[in-house]
Design a protein around this motif. Sequence first.
Motif, PDB file in Angstrom:
ATOM      1  N   THR A 120     -43.180 -77.855  24.962  1.00 32.20           N
ATOM      2  CA  THR A 120     -43.597 -76.828  24.319  1.00 32.20           C
ATOM      3  C   THR A 120     -44.792 -76.806  23.332  1.00 32.20           C
ATOM      4  OG1 THR A 120     -41.729 -76.964  22.756  1.00 32.20           O
ATOM      5  CG2 THR A 120     -41.280 -75.805  24.749  1.00 32.20           C
ATOM      6  N   THR A 152     -39.035 -80.436  24.040  1.00 33.33           N
ATOM      7  CA  THR A 152     -38.208 -79.814  23.026  1.00 33.33           C
ATOM      8  C   THR A 152     -36.805 -79.029  23.907  1.00 33.33           C
ATOM      9  OG1 THR A 152     -39.337 -77.399  23.025  1.00 33.33           O
ATOM     10  CG2 THR A 152     -39.861 -78.867  21.424  1.00 33.33           C
ATOM     11  N   HIS A 153     -36.984 -78.717  24.984  1.00 32.54           N
ATOM     12  CA  HIS A 153     -36.062 -78.324  25.705  1.00 32.54           C
ATOM     13  C   HIS A 153     -35.683 -78.849  27.188  1.00 32.54           C
ATOM     14  CE1 HIS A 153     -36.916 -74.986  22.928  1.00 32.54           C
ATOM     15  NE2 HIS A 153     -35.921 -74.371  23.182  1.00 32.54           N
ATOM     16  N   TYR A 154     -34.497 -78.839  27.544  1.00 32.64           N
ATOM     17  CA  TYR A 154     -34.268 -79.546  28.935  1.00 32.64           C
ATOM     18  C   TYR A 154     -33.953 -78.613  30.026  1.00 32.64           C
ATOM     19  CZ  TYR A 154     -29.293 -79.106  27.283  1.00 32.64           C
ATOM     20  OH  TYR A 154     -28.229 -78.648  26.686  1.00 32.64           O
ATOM     21  N   VAL A 185     -38.204 -70.755  29.202  1.00 32.05           N
ATOM     22  CA  VAL A 185     -37.268 -71.672  28.560  1.00 32.05           C
ATOM     23  C   VAL A 185     -36.077 -71.224  28.093  1.00 32.05           C
ATOM     24  CG1 VAL A 185     -37.415 -73.004  26.461  1.00 32.05           C
ATOM     25  CG2 VAL A 185     -39.273 -72.912  27.633  1.00 32.05           C
ATOM     26  N   ASP A 186     -34.883 -71.864  28.325  1.00 35.30           N
ATOM     27  CA  ASP A 186     -33.598 -71.517  27.961  1.00 35.30           C
ATOM     28  C   ASP A 186     -33.359 -71.931  26.706  1.00 35.30           C
ATOM     29  OD1 ASP A 186     -30.832 -71.064  27.838  1.00 35.30           O
ATOM     30  OD2 ASP A 186     -30.466 -71.968  29.691  1.00 35.30           O
ATOM     31  N   PRO A 187     -33.494 -70.905  25.719  1.00 36.95           N
ATOM     32  CA  PRO A 187     -32.923 -71.312  24.241  1.00 36.95           C
ATOM     33  C   PRO A 187     -31.544 -71.929  24.046  1.00 36.95           C
ATOM     34  CG  PRO A 187     -32.698 -69.126  24.774  1.00 36.95           C
ATOM     35  CD  PRO A 187     -33.171 -69.476  26.114  1.00 36.95           C
ATOM     36  N   ALA A 234     -30.801 -74.457  25.777  1.00 35.87           N
ATOM     37  CA  ALA A 234     -30.939 -75.768  26.127  1.00 35.87           C
ATOM     38  C   ALA A 234     -31.877 -76.576  25.165  1.00 35.87           C
ATOM     39  CB  ALA A 234     -31.456 -75.884  27.521  1.00 35.87           C
ATOM     40  N   LYS A 235     -31.851 -76.176  23.976  1.00 35.29           N
ATOM     41  CA  LYS A 235     -32.580 -76.808  22.965  1.00 35.29           C
ATOM     42  C   LYS A 235     -32.255 -78.247  22.699  1.00 35.29           C
ATOM     43  CE  LYS A 235     -35.221 -75.642  18.439  1.00 35.29           C
ATOM     44  NZ  LYS A 235     -35.170 -76.701  18.000  1.00 35.29           N
TER      45      LYS A 235
END
Lengths: 491, 491
Positions: free
Chosen positions: B92, A92-94, A108-110, A112-113
Motif C-alpha cells: 500500500t 501492510t495488509h494480508y 483492502v480489508d481493514p 487484515a492489517k
Amino acid sequence: MAKLTSREEDYSKWYNELVVKADLAENSGVRGCMVIKPYGYAIWEKMQAQLDKMFKETGHQNAYFPLFVPKHMFEAEETNAEGFAKECAVVTHYRLKSNPDEPGKLMVDPDAKLEEELVVRPTSEAIIWSTYRNWIQSYRDLPILINQWANVVRWEMRTRLFLRTAEFLWQEGHTAHATKQEAIDETVQMVNVYADFAENYMKMPVVKGVKSESERFAGAEDTYCIEALMQDGKALQAGTSHFLGQNFAKAFDVKYATSEGTQEYVWATSWGVSTRLMGALIMTHSDDKGLVLPSTLAPIQVVIVPIYFNDEQKALVDEKSEAIVKSLKEKGISVKYDNDDKQKPGWKFAEYELKGVPVRIGVGPRDLEKGQVEVARRDNLTKEFVSLESLEEAIPALLSEIDANIYNKAKSYRDSHITEVNDWDEFQKLLEEKGGFLSAHWDGTMETEAKIQELTKATIRCIPLDAKQEEGKCVYTGKPSTQRVLFAKAY
Amino acid sequence: MAKLTSREEDYSKWYNELVVKADLAENSGVRGCMVIKPYGYAIWEKMQAQLDKMFKETGHQNAYFPLFVPKHMFEAEETNAEGFAKECAVVTHYRLKSNPDEPGKLMVDPDAKLEEELVVRPTSEAIIWSTYRNWIQSYRDLPILINQWANVVRWEMRTRLFLRTAEFLWQEGHTAHATKQEAIDETVQMVNVYADFAENYMKMPVVKGVKSESERFAGAEDTYCIEALMQDGKALQAGTSHFLGQNFAKAFDVKYATSEGTQEYVWATSWGVSTRLMGALIMTHSDDKGLVLPSTLAPIQVVIVPIYFNDEQKALVDEKSEAIVKSLKEKGISVKYDNDDKQKPGWKFAEYELKGVPVRIGVGPRDLEKGQVEVARRDNLTKEFVSLESLEEAIPALLSEIDANIYNKAKSYRDSHITEVNDWDEFQKLLEEKGGFLSAHWDGTMETEAKIQELTKATIRCIPLDAKQEEGKCVYTGKPSTQRVLFAKAY
C-alpha cells in the motif's frame, strides 16, 4: 519493420527502441516494472549459468531467503535502513475483500492489517544476517559462502528497461568470515570474478576500482566495483562487491567463539550483479541495425536461412542445411534453421541482424552447385563464401574471431575515452564534448565531489585498483592529491 | 546428534525434525516464510534443471513477469480474484520514514500511499494475460508457450516447511492457443510431463487425474493433477495443469484474427509445480535414520569416508580414495571425499545417512590390503565389499538399482493403499485404520463431496484419467454413478 532511430540521432531513444524491437523486454502495466521477454530472458539465463558456475567454482552455494523483511529487522542496521527506506515497497495488509460500494471490485480489508509492516527486500543483508545469527556459534561454522538468485524491489521514480527498474532480478552473495582480512580477500575475489565475467563472457572491458565514500553501498565499509563505458560516453556501474566490516554482525549480534575461546563479531561481505548487465551488454556492442551479441551469450549462435525458388531447390537446400545443423550441433554450437516459408529471406536477414545473431549462413542452390555457402558476420556486417567441407572448422573459429573483435572494438573505444585532465576548464569542456572517463586528481573530500557533480553531473566512478601513486593537485580545488580517480557522467 | 523421532511415534514431528536436521530448510523470522538452506536448495536446483529441460523439449521458453499485480488487474477475472483475495499480501505504500516518536525506528510514510494497491502475485494469470493482450493479434502469434520460474505469496494461516508456506518458489507455465482442442492437448501434455518427472526423477509413483469442480483452480474449466501417497497414508497433490478455457481471454479482452479473418477469444492453460515437491520427495522415501534420495536428485551421489589410524595409513587411504573420486567423476557421478579429520568415521556415517547420500564408500587400510572397499547403500542400509577393479562399473549399476528399489518400494506401498470400497461404514473404517486412496463411487454432486469431507476429512483427490466406466452406487448417497473416484485425507 521500421528502422531503428540511429545512435547519433538519439542514443537514448535508440536504446529504448532496440530493447523492445529485439524482443528483449517491455514496460508492463505495473509502474516501473518490466516484462522480460523470452529472447531477453534467454540471454539472462546464459549470464546466470556462467556466473553460477563461477560462484560455485569459488566455493559458494546457493540458498533462498524470504522476500519480506519485517520492519524491526529492516531498521536494525541504521545506515542500510536509511539508504533504502526512501524507496521501498511496504506490505501492510494480508487480504482484500469485496467492495460494498462497487460490485465486482475489491478493497483492502481493514481487519487484515499486519501487526508489523513487511518491506519487500531491496537487498537481503538484514534478513540474511538475522538468520546467520542462528547458524554461527564458533569459528568452525565459518566461513559461510552463500549466494541467492532473487528478485528485489527498489521504488525508483525514473525507470528504464533493464537499467533501472522498480523490480529487478539479481544475485546477491552474502558471506561471513572469522577475520577482517579474509572478508577483504573475499570482496576482492568477487570483484575479480565480475571483471572476468564482464571481459570474457560479455566481451565488455571494465575498470576495477573502489567507490568514494559518497558512492558506497549503505552499510558498507568499502564498495569495490566494475565500471564500463557505453557508446555515448557515459559510464555504467556493472557490478559491486562490498566489504561490510562488522556492521551487520553488530546490528544483529552475530558473534563467534574463536579457537582461543573468546567471542568476536563476524566479518561480512555482500556482492551482486543484476539484469542491469543486460543493458550494459546491449549498449556496449549494438549498432544502428540492432543487437550485437558475443557468441558466449547469444541464445542462437548461428542461423541458417534457406534460399530457393522451387520445390526441387527446396529439397536440396533442406537436405544440405540439415546436414550443416547436425555437424555444428555436434560441435556444441547452438544453431537455428529458419525454414519458415511465411517470411522471405530478406526479411529474415534484417530480423536476425536486429536480434544480434553472430553468424548467418545463407544456403542457396547456386552456391551449393559451387559447393559453398554464404557466411555473414553480424559484428562487422561482412560476408564471405565458405566451402561446405571447411564449414565445420570455419564456424567455431569465426565465432571466436567475432568475440575477439567486438571486445577489441569496445576496448579501443573505452581506452580512447579515458583522458587524463589537470585543468578545470578542460575538465568541463571534455565532459561536454567527448565524454568518457576523465582521470583527474581529487582532494579526497565529499564536498568537492558534490560540487563537481552539481556543476557537471559527473560523479567519481571509482578509484581504480591499479591507480598509481602520483603527486598532483585536485582538478577543482587545487588542493594536494596523491592519485587520480575516474570521473564520468553515468547511468 | 540426537536421534530423529520415529515415523511411527509421530509422523508429523519426524518430518519437521528431518527437514531441519538434514539442513534442508528452516523457519525464518518472517511469519510463514522459510529459509531454504544450501543442501535443500541443491536438491531444488536439480529438480529445476530437469523440469526446465523437459519444458524446453516440449517447446516452451522462459520469461519473467512482474511480482506485483495492480488491484484492477487482479480483480479482472472474478473467480480467480475471489479465490486468492482472502490470502494475499498487499503493498500500500512505497516509503518508510523516521518515526519522530521513536529515535532510530521507522514508520510507514503516510504521504507515500500508492494510488492503487499492488497485490504480491499469488499466481500470475492476471499480470500475464494483461500482457498477452498486446502480444496477440492474429493466429500467426499463436501458440504462446511460456514458463516462468518465480516466487509467489499466499497468506496461508497454517504453514509447514515446503508443504505450505506463505512464500514459495515455483514454476508457472502460461500458454495461449487458437483452439480449444490445442489448449486441452497442452494441459494433458503438461500433466504427463509432471508425471514423468515424478516417476522417473523423484522415483515417486503418482496417479494422474482430473479434479472435481470444488477442488478446481480458481478460474479454471478443468484442473488436471498428479497425486502421490505419503508413508502415513495421506495424499499429496504434487502438480496441477489447468485448462482455463477462454476465461482469462475474456477478462482481459484477448482476441485473435483467425485465418478467415474473424475475431475469436484465445484459449489458455496454466500449470505449475513448486517447492512443495521437496516435501513430497522427503516424505515418500525417507526413514527413521533420515533422508533417502534417488541418485537422480541427490546433490552428492557417492560419499567416500576414509578410515585410518596413523599417517602411513592416511597416505595410502588418501591416494586410493582420490583415485576412486577421479574414476567416478569421469563417469559423471557426483562424489564427495570427506577427509575432514575433525570428525570420526562413525559420526560421518550417521551424517550421510541423515542427508540421504545414496552410496557411501568406506576406504580403510585392511580392506585395501585385500584390494576392496566397503560399499553401503542408503536405501536398505546393507553393505558389501567391492573389489577396487570392479568399483567403476559397480557404482553406476548400484545407483540405478537403488533408484529402482526406492521407486518399487514406494509403488508397492502406494498400490497396496488403493482400496476399492462400496460401503459407507467400510469407507470410514478404512480411512481411519489404513488410510491411503479409497476408490469409490460418487454421485457427482458438490453437496455429497462436501458432506463426505465434513464427516471424514477426506476429499476427492482426483478422477483418475484411466478410470474405467463402471455402473455403481455412490458410497454415501447410493445414487447412481458411472466411475470410481479417489478419496483420501490429504496434505
